[in-house]
Scaffold this active site. Structure first.
Site, short mmCIF file in Angstrom:
data_model
loop_
_atom_site.label_atom_id
_atom_site.label_comp_id
_atom_site.label_asym_id
_atom_site.label_seq_id
_atom_site.Cartn_x
_atom_site.Cartn_y
_atom_site.Cartn_z
CG LEU A 80 48.85 38.65 47.57
CD1 LEU A 80 49.72 38.79 48.81
CD2 LEU A 80 49.63 39.04 46.31
N PRO A 81 47.29 34.90 45.56
CG PRO A 81 48.35 34.22 43.59
CD PRO A 81 48.40 35.26 44.66
CB THR A 111 41.09 31.78 50.03
OG1 THR A 111 39.99 32.60 49.66
CG2 THR A 111 40.59 30.60 50.83
CE LYS A 186 36.76 31.87 50.02
NZ LYS A 186 35.72 32.08 49.04
CE LYS A 261 43.81 28.99 47.60
NZ LYS A 261 43.79 30.43 47.72
P1 NAD Z 1 44.70 35.77 40.53
O1 NAD Z 1 45.73 34.72 40.35
O2 NAD Z 1 43.84 36.19 39.38
O3 NAD Z 1 45.37 37.10 41.14
C1 NAD Z 1 46.43 37.11 42.05
C2 NAD Z 1 47.33 38.29 41.72
O4 NAD Z 1 48.37 38.36 42.70
C3 NAD Z 1 48.01 38.16 40.36
O5 NAD Z 1 47.75 39.33 39.58
C4 NAD Z 1 49.50 38.03 40.70
O6 NAD Z 1 50.36 38.62 39.74
C5 NAD Z 1 49.56 38.76 42.02
N1 NAD Z 1 50.74 38.41 42.83
C6 NAD Z 1 51.22 37.18 43.13
N2 NAD Z 1 52.31 37.29 43.90
C7 NAD Z 1 52.53 38.60 44.09
C8 NAD Z 1 53.52 39.34 44.79
N3 NAD Z 1 54.51 38.75 45.46
N4 NAD Z 1 53.43 40.69 44.77
C9 NAD Z 1 52.43 41.31 44.09
N5 NAD Z 1 51.47 40.67 43.40
C10 NAD Z 1 51.52 39.33 43.41
O7 NAD Z 1 43.77 35.24 41.74
P2 NAD Z 1 42.28 35.75 42.10
O8 NAD Z 1 41.28 34.94 41.37
O9 NAD Z 1 42.25 37.25 42.05
O10 NAD Z 1 42.21 35.23 43.62
C11 NAD Z 1 42.95 35.90 44.66
C12 NAD Z 1 42.56 35.24 45.99
O11 NAD Z 1 41.15 35.35 46.18
C13 NAD Z 1 42.90 33.73 46.05
O12 NAD Z 1 43.36 33.42 47.31
C14 NAD Z 1 41.56 33.07 45.76
O13 NAD Z 1 41.47 31.79 46.35
C15 NAD Z 1 40.58 34.06 46.39
N6 NAD Z 1 39.23 34.08 45.79
C16 NAD Z 1 39.06 34.09 44.44
C17 NAD Z 1 37.77 34.10 43.92
C18 NAD Z 1 37.52 34.11 42.43
O14 NAD Z 1 36.34 33.92 42.03
N7 NAD Z 1 38.53 34.33 41.59
C19 NAD Z 1 36.67 34.13 44.78
C20 NAD Z 1 36.88 34.16 46.15
C21 NAD Z 1 38.18 34.14 46.66
#
Ligand code: NAD
Length: 310
Positions: A80-81, A111, A186, A261
């Protein structure tokens, strides 16, 4: 630390073949696809129905609520975000903790701040559930290739169980320490990444403004002491490297607002521990300024444009 014989035999009795996956965004969707590829049963839920439908077309079971996604699961994975999404998904009345069976392994790979991870872990333990924080490094390409690095915080036993599932989505799986430690490690990593990305943008732009070809400059720095992850695998200057967001209009990848963030989480940790983080603080301000100009949803390497003369 090794597991006692009792712990070993308890572990052997645990089934970890029914996964509920919540949060199918840039990272979660490719991670869930890798679980499907190895034949696991994966029930998926996201607020965005399109991504649920896409996963269902690949063999996942589509759930229409958190409760139904986790009802039959022996492992729950969330991606999740930010912290408030994790709190809500786990702790709300209709959240995970109130609807899973005792003994279920809960893995949060988002994260978030270490304090929230520790709090969810403690509340899970009260209900006889096993929680680990397991944030990842490796980006969207690592998620797709199944080569993520997982940084796990939790008990040795829960780490060992989680490792079995995480190995289908990642290559390096570290135990950072007790609950919350995965998040802390992290956060340190991503503060370094934010600093390195801004430094890389700055150096490349300085070279371009002084007549250098960014491809040639990148090759030189890659063989010199300025070499770093951003330069080597994620060059922020368009058309220097193929298959990176900078060569695709800064689409996909790791959103700039998520980097801001993570830098905010680093600042919170520095305040709590009274630690100096001047470079992290500067990087946070740079990303916040950049995001304030409408770049929050673009890849974080778009910070390169912040330096370019308009
Ligand atoms: P994203 O915004 O693409 O995906 C998050 C998903 O969570 C979305 O599809 C959203 O609809 C869903 N969501 C939000 N609230 C929800 C709820 N209550 N119930 C169900 N689904 C819900 O984000 P991401 O890029 O996939 O990143 C996710 C996490 O991973 C973050 O914490 C980010 O910091 C971490 N991260 C991302 C990357 C990257 O390269 N994108 C790399 C390492 C870590």
């Amino acid at each position: 630390m090794s597991l006692s014989r009792n712990q070993q035999s308890n572990r052997e009795r645990k089934s970890m073949n029914k996964i509920a996956f919540i949060g199918l965004g840039n990272m979660g969707a490719p991670m869930a696809k890798n679980l499907l590829k190895v034949g696991l049963t994966v029930e998926v839920f996201d607020l965005n129905r399109d991504t649920v439908t896409e996963l269902a077309s690949l063999g996942a079971i589509a759930a229409d609520s958190i409760q139904s996604a986790v009802a039959k699961a022996n492992v729950v994975i969330t991606m999740l975000p930010a912290s408030h999404h994790v709190k809500s998904v786990y702790l709300d009345d209709n959240g995970v903790l109130n609807h899973v069976s005792k003994g279920t392994l809960l893995i949060d790979s988002s994260t978030i701040d270490p304090e929230t991870a520790r709090s969810v872990a403690a509340q899970a333990q009260v209900k006889g559930l096993n929680f680990v924080d397991a944030p990842v490094s490796g980006g969207v390409s690592g998620a797709a290739a199944g080569t993520l690095t997982f940084i796990v915080g939790g008990t040795v036993e829960n780490y060992s169980d989680a490792k079995e599932v995480l190995s289908h989505m990642g290559k390096n799986i570290f135990h950072a320490g007790e609950a919350g430690s995965g998040q802390m490690a992290k956060i340190c990593n991503n503060m370094m990444l934010g600093i390195l990305m801004s430094g890389t943008c700055e150096a490349l732009n300085l070279g371009i403004e002084n007549g250098l070809d960014p491809k040639v400059l990148s090759q030189i720095m890659l063989q010199s002491s300025g070499r770093n992850w951003a330069l080597e695998l994620y060059n922020p200057c368009p058309d220097v490297m193929e298959n990176v967001p900078s060569s695709n209009g800064y689409q996909g990848g790791f959103m700039s607002q998520l980097m801001a963030k993570d830098l905010g989480l680093a600042m919170e940790a520095s305040v709590q521990s009274q630690t100096s983080t001047p470079m992290g603080s500067l990087a946070r301000n740079l990303f916040n300024l950049h995001n304030g100009q409408g770049n929050g949803e673009r890849d974080f390497s778009s910070l390169f444009e912040f330096y370019r003369k308009k």
